[in-house]
Design an enzyme around this catalytic site. Sequence first.
Site, PDB file in Angstrom:
ATOM      1  N   HIS A1054      25.771  35.941  38.832  1.00 12.22           N
ATOM      2  CA  HIS A1054      25.488  37.197  40.583  1.00 12.22           C
ATOM      3  C   HIS A1054      27.302  36.706  40.800  1.00 12.22           C
ATOM      4  CE1 HIS A1054      25.360  38.196  44.886  1.00 12.22           C
ATOM      5  NE2 HIS A1054      24.744  39.430  44.434  1.00 12.22           N
ATOM      6  N   SER A1055      27.849  38.731  41.109  1.00 10.62           N
ATOM      7  CA  SER A1055      29.156  39.007  40.669  1.00 10.62           C
ATOM      8  C   SER A1055      29.775  37.796  40.503  1.00 10.62           C
ATOM      9  CB  SER A1055      29.036  38.484  42.565  1.00 10.62           C
ATOM     10  OG  SER A1055      30.649  38.728  43.045  1.00 10.62           O
ATOM     11  N   MET A1056      30.970  37.526  40.346  1.00  9.82           N
ATOM     12  CA  MET A1056      31.930  36.665  39.981  1.00  9.82           C
ATOM     13  C   MET A1056      30.915  35.314  39.442  1.00  9.82           C
ATOM     14  SD  MET A1056      34.266  38.099  40.934  1.00  9.82           S
ATOM     15  CE  MET A1056      36.063  36.883  40.173  1.00  9.82           C
TER      16      MET A1056
END
Length: 1812
Positions: A1054-1056
Amino acid sequence: MRHRTAQAVDADSAMDAVDFDMKWVVAPPMNAKEDKGIPLERYGFVGGPYNGSKVILLLVTALSFWTRYRLIDRAAYVVWDEAHFGKFASHYLKREFYFDVHPPLGKILVAFSGLLAGYDGSFSFDSGEDYPAGLNFGFMRLFSATFGALIVPLAYESACQMGYSGHAALLSSIMILLDLALLTISRFILLDSMLLFFTCISLYCMLRFNNLKTKPFSMEWKAWLLLTGVSLGCVLSVKWVGLFAVALVGLQTIEDLWVMFGDLSIPKITYAKHWVARIIGLIIVPFAVYMFSFYLHFAILSSSGPGDSQMSSLFQAHLKGNTLYQNPVGYGGGLLHSHVQKYPGGSNQQQVTCYHHKDANNYWQFRPTRVSYIDDYDRNLYFITDGAILRLTHNQTGTNLHSHDVKAPITTSENEVSCYGNDTLGDANDYWQIEVVDDVSHQDHTIVRALTTRLRLLHTVQNCYLAARSVSLPQWGFKQIEVTCEKESKPNDAHQWWNIEEHINDRLPAASPQHFKQSFLRDFWHLNVAMWTSNNALVPDADKFDALASSPTDWPFLRLGLRMCAWDDNAVKYFLLGNPIVWWSAALGIVAFGILLLTYLIRRKRHLSSLPPRQWDQFCFVGKTLIAGWALHYLPFGIMGRVTYLHHYFPAVYFAALLVPFLLDHATQHTSIWVKNIVFGLAGRSGSLDQGREGNPCFSVGVELALEALSDSPSEVSVLALFVLFTLFSEDVEDDFERRSGCWMDVYGQPQRKAAKKAALETERSLGKYVAHPEASEGSISESLAVPNMGRRDGRLKVAHEGAQLDRCPIYNLVIPFHNIDHLLVVSVLVMILVRGAFMLLRNAGDDKDDCRTVVGIVCGLLPVGVLMPVPGSGGAGRSRFVFICITCIIAFYGMIDSYLFHQRDAKGCNQTYMRPSFIRLDDFDSEKTRFAGKYALHLYREKTYETTDYPVGVPVLFIPGHAGSYKQTRSFAAEASYYYHDVLLNDPRFAELHVRELDFFTVDFNEEFSALHGQSLLEQAEYLNDAIAYILSLYRSQSFRVSDPSSVIIIGHSMGGIVARAMFTMKNYQPGTITTIITMSTPHILPPAAFDGKISRIYATIDDFWKRGFRSPHGDLLDVTMISIAGGNLDSIVSSDSADVRSIIPSTHGFTVYTTSIPHVWVGNDHPSILWCNQLVKVVVRSLLDIVDVRRKSQVMDVEARMRIFRRSFLNQLDVVNLTRRIDAAPVILHLNDITHHFFPQGRTMIYSLMSTHLVQLQIMPIPVVSNDVEFHLVTDQDSSRRGRLDFLLCSRHSDDAIACKSASEFVDVVPSSASERYPFSGKYFSFLRLSVGEMKGRDYMVIVDKGGNQQGFVVAEFSAHERSNFALDQSALSVHRHGLSFSTASSAPIFLNIRIPHLSNQLFAYRLQVQRPGCQLRDSLFTTLVRQSVPHIHESKFFVGDREIEISFHGEPGFFSVLPPHPTNVKKQNDGLVLQFWSDPKCTAPLQFKLSLDLYGSFGRIVTRYATVIACFPLVIVLLTMGHQIGQFYDTGVYPEFSDSLVRICQKSLPLFCVFVSVCSIYQSWVYAPRYTAYSHEHSGSQQLALGSSRYSWSNALLGNGDWMMWWLSLLFIYLSLGVVILIWAVLSLLIHTAAIIVRFTGRAVRQGESTEREDVRKFTRRVITTLILFILVATAIPYQFAFIVAFLVHTITCTCMRCRALYSKTVSDVRRHQSRFNYMQSIHMLLFFLLPFTVPVLMVWIRNLSVHWFAPFSSDHNILAIGPFMMFVELLTVGKTLPRESGIMRHATVALMYLASAYGILFGKYVCG
């Protein structure tokens, strides 16, 4: 001069004796009314009550009732908690007993309003239900609104009682009047308005009583004391929150009694009388009122009702209509209950609980023990006696109540209670002994009687007592009360008491109901304890998301509101949100009062007090009262365990709001009436309000329009109402101030009246003093005064004696960086009105003429006022330019953010995912296996419903959280995977053929690390995860039941976390082949979201280069890796979805990017957090992962081709796949038409086939046109087309005369959202859509729809359509579309499917509005409404829209600062570029389809934020460098360093226009010559052009904004302009802060040394600085990041600037002033430079502090570069010792200035690298 004026002079003179060398003379009164000798207590600013204006009181009261009453019955349905309190009123009117957690007085009043309205109590008051025609709900709302309306005049009167001035008292009432939250909450049938009213009247009565201290025991004193007690009893009887009001009065009373205790002049008898009076009035009376409300409650509710369950059995027995078997037991628990479900742990025996409702499982039988001699109890009667040992057998299951030495599931310190065995199976653990506690109706306690006997049950073996406390079981126990066996005997603990609720025995006579009555006090106590227990049970449920709840930390600054009703488009909607001006100022007022109090205490400690005693007493009294009221009503909610909502803060905000006018009154007590008028919202330039109206021609128009707007939308013009109110009664206010003002001298010494001028002149001459004034102006007395050495600078008044040096000004004349404080106040008060008004104009232009007219009036009246704010040394043009830039930039930023957050946003429609999570920390993964074991942790998720093992048994999946993400975010995926595997796959008959196993979800706890801000953290996480994968795979090697041990894991990032997953491949500890599948969610693959750490940019470049090389080579490291990037769309305001595109990183054979709005069966946008829990998306992701599992393979997943095939099927529909060649490989099936019912449709007609309930198989045959070179087939149905569905679709050819050979085309069917009756595409229903091209129908004769029969009803529509009829390419330029719009209409009836491509609309910075209509079509006659799909095919982004309505069109593309070199000829073909619109139309309507596409200018404004958010951190630095270049040049020429603002004005006139021309030329050249095409990854062309992103750092394509659209060449100029506004605003704020700090330094008595220091002092200072600097260098090199040292240097320089400013302000010679001012100007410029460098240092420092907070003390392995911080530290040290820039001449002079301009040019061209 009257004696009263002389007193004022004496007071000021005494104050001047401490601080000042001069005296100020107070002017005499201005009219004859003051000459009559009004006592000092009459003035609002010296303490004591002020009798406010009755006219004002009546006016605000009338406005309060008008705003609360107006259109109160507009929402004719049950709103929010009306469902509760209206229902309670119904129970009162029907006299049915009910239970609620609140005391009854408020609900009795609601019932009384219903009685007056003629309501009979028959309405159910279900939430959202429409009120019936016979119910006068409007009157009931008016009754409640009356209480809310009365708090406004109470606020005014309370302010008067606290000694506020007329201005402040009025502002107090206005703030309460115009607060939207208090207004809204008053307009419904709720208790909150009553609670607020009684709280306010309690405060008012307390103040009235307090102001009668000098008249103790008078009738008035006694009356207000009793009224205070009654009001406290009422507020406590509405809600228990009233206890806080009681506490406030109690604290005030204790203080009064304590003060009187120390007053020896008060006789002891009198002191005792004070105690007795307060005990009676403030304790006995409130408690009597409270008890009386319950007496009414019991008296009214005499019949049985739904609340019986919370009362004792005896109470229930005497209620009319009560049958005991319906009534559960009281507050201690509930009816003893059991059911067949087992405990999930412990003994795993049958559960025993307490239940609060009627149920057959509540019945038990008393039976003798198995060793008892009694065997005829079924024939003879045996009474249960005290001490009897018995068994309790559960009627429904036949099991015995049982306990043993097993821990209870929740209260583990006690024993578990279960049901076990039967009549023959069991042991001694089934035996319980009866212990009678008492009997409320009999003296004989030896026999157990129903209802009246209270008993305890003692376990004979474990020696513990059966008990039930207020502990709820989890969901597996259905949230019922836990029953335990407590080891400690507590005879007086009611939780161990039980009674017989119902006794069924036909052989015993029935008892009389009168036999069961008990006293009122017992019922009163019981109900209050039940209310307390239920209140404590209102705790947040961790397993559920409460969208209405909020945290107390969210309240003061309005971070969250509260939705009060359903969000139906056709209903009146209410959203509870306070007025930001009121709430923010109230919160800031609390802080400001604390700072002010601390300052006064310090000054008083140093004997520098400047407040007279009575004014100090008033300051303390008001502060104590209001701060205590706010704290008591707010802080307790921070420690409460119960769920909290926004309306809990309303009493607290009332107290805080009353504090704001007091602070303004206190701050302006020595200012002129003009300043007071501005501060308190008055209009006009002079003291005359009439002149203010007449002097501004737009003002009267603005007042009229404001009144109109207020009636329609109070939230839009809440501030403007201040002007309206003051205009209505301006003469009264002016007269009032003239009567009460004791000083007409403003902060510049300018008198406001001629009489004041004469009086001041005479007084000054009589004292031999001269008053200095600013430059002579009209009406200034400086014309008639000889003033030697008069000077003024920076808005500061200089007072001079003959021959003396410049002296200090009075402390209340604040020095600010503007020449005129009045102008600053005007701008600060009016700028918010201007901004809000401008956006009303932008939003509603062309839609609402009244709003536009209002805005025009506001702008005309207010904009000229802002121009009057001068800028030092800039002149009139500079003033207007700066003000104009500031205002327009504020408007622009507000517009961009507002547009970004609230316009062109996808509708939210995600469903929640529910789970029963359990996380097992894998402690074996310790420091021996990874060096980051002390910082991070690895967990295994287990779903309690199915997964009972604590070790992995399936296929490993690793979840990687993103920036500040929690490891628990994996629970939605893990829970859904468990449910789908156990509920669906295990029950599939083909399970053995699937070769699938459940998924084991591992998750990593990064302690919510800020990975997006620090590159080194990304690398550390990647290294840790590689170690974690090796450990995870080792956990499977000992499992003998597996076909093969897994050699790889599946990654969800998720995300980074997605970037970390990609970075893992580049680490040295990565083991090849351990990662094969990656799914990233909202991951910024292209650009880092906050590239302030340069290492992040380098990591991105390294990762991209590695991944491109990994796919290029035939033996690359990534050939077995697939990656799917899922983007949330424009709801994601954290990570731009543009950055989620992976086309330039990974070939299409190994991955793709897809938007959630495109995924079949999802079709909904997701914000950054919801993409992890959106149930529609989670299901698709989980099922795709289970589909790719193949446990026969070592990797546990399928090969790349099979994986990609499944991912395309799951995440894409065939409408997104470009140029797909589809073949049917199945063998043909022969259908004999004579054996099947069939029907031939005539060729050329549209088929509309209605599906009816039937069990016959039917064929609907459509002949394919013979000339089919340009024919397409389109079919739409509302039926499922899968093999389980009713329909099948066949392509057939003639086989014989009565037979056809067919192949199924059902695999070509796509699903699209249903538009039959749905409003949004994510409703869960869908259509099946089949589209066949010419090539796919080649060689076929018929299209056959097979109806297999069934009970479902529906429709099928199909047609053959010419290609040119259903496909259009509109070759209209983007400029033309933006200017004139784009209109289209089908020539005749619309085809079922229409595909329109607009190739020139491809810039994602533009948003559009699409209006679709089919005139003449009736919705009731249609099969479905028009369905619209927008798509950008090459990036797999599409959105569906339902219905003929206005649609918002926006899409994505390249991210900001990103472009590639011109495309290779083999790149994506042009026909796939641009915007595609697709329409599905109902063929029953023959009207043409029409649409109009137009540019949404305001919606496009917010798209800039998505793409270029980081520019605002980069470009202002360029402006600062340009300004410093000009300053240095001026310094070299004149020897005087100019002010920052002066140089800023000069560059705006000279340098910046030339700089903008340079930027314009570069931008046009870039967009024209290097117009980028987003290049997809290609195996054939993977040379330098494909790697241009990573290899060509300084190419033109990457310069400026990376813009390739020639129409957007001006964007760079826009950002330069915005950056200029940012610099101006930051300069103003920093200057004000430094000036304020300099004044505080002087104000607190701390002197700033101005003389020359001795040689010894210089050596000591130098040694100390050297030692400090060396220590800091050592720490930077070893432990702390250099960013910390930069922050230290910035703070040190801030202190240096403050000291230098203080010297410049208070120097006594002109030469010292000039010298220190020049140094300050130089230091201020350096301060601005350091400030704009903070964004590049603070993020890394935040990561470092975060690491310390999780006890990770290992130093960073990076960020220890001494050379990076050394120059800054040395430079700041030099500035600290007074060193300045040396003057240079010749080539060095030109080189220095040129260097600054070159740095500016580099920053503007390569801004992203400056950021990085």
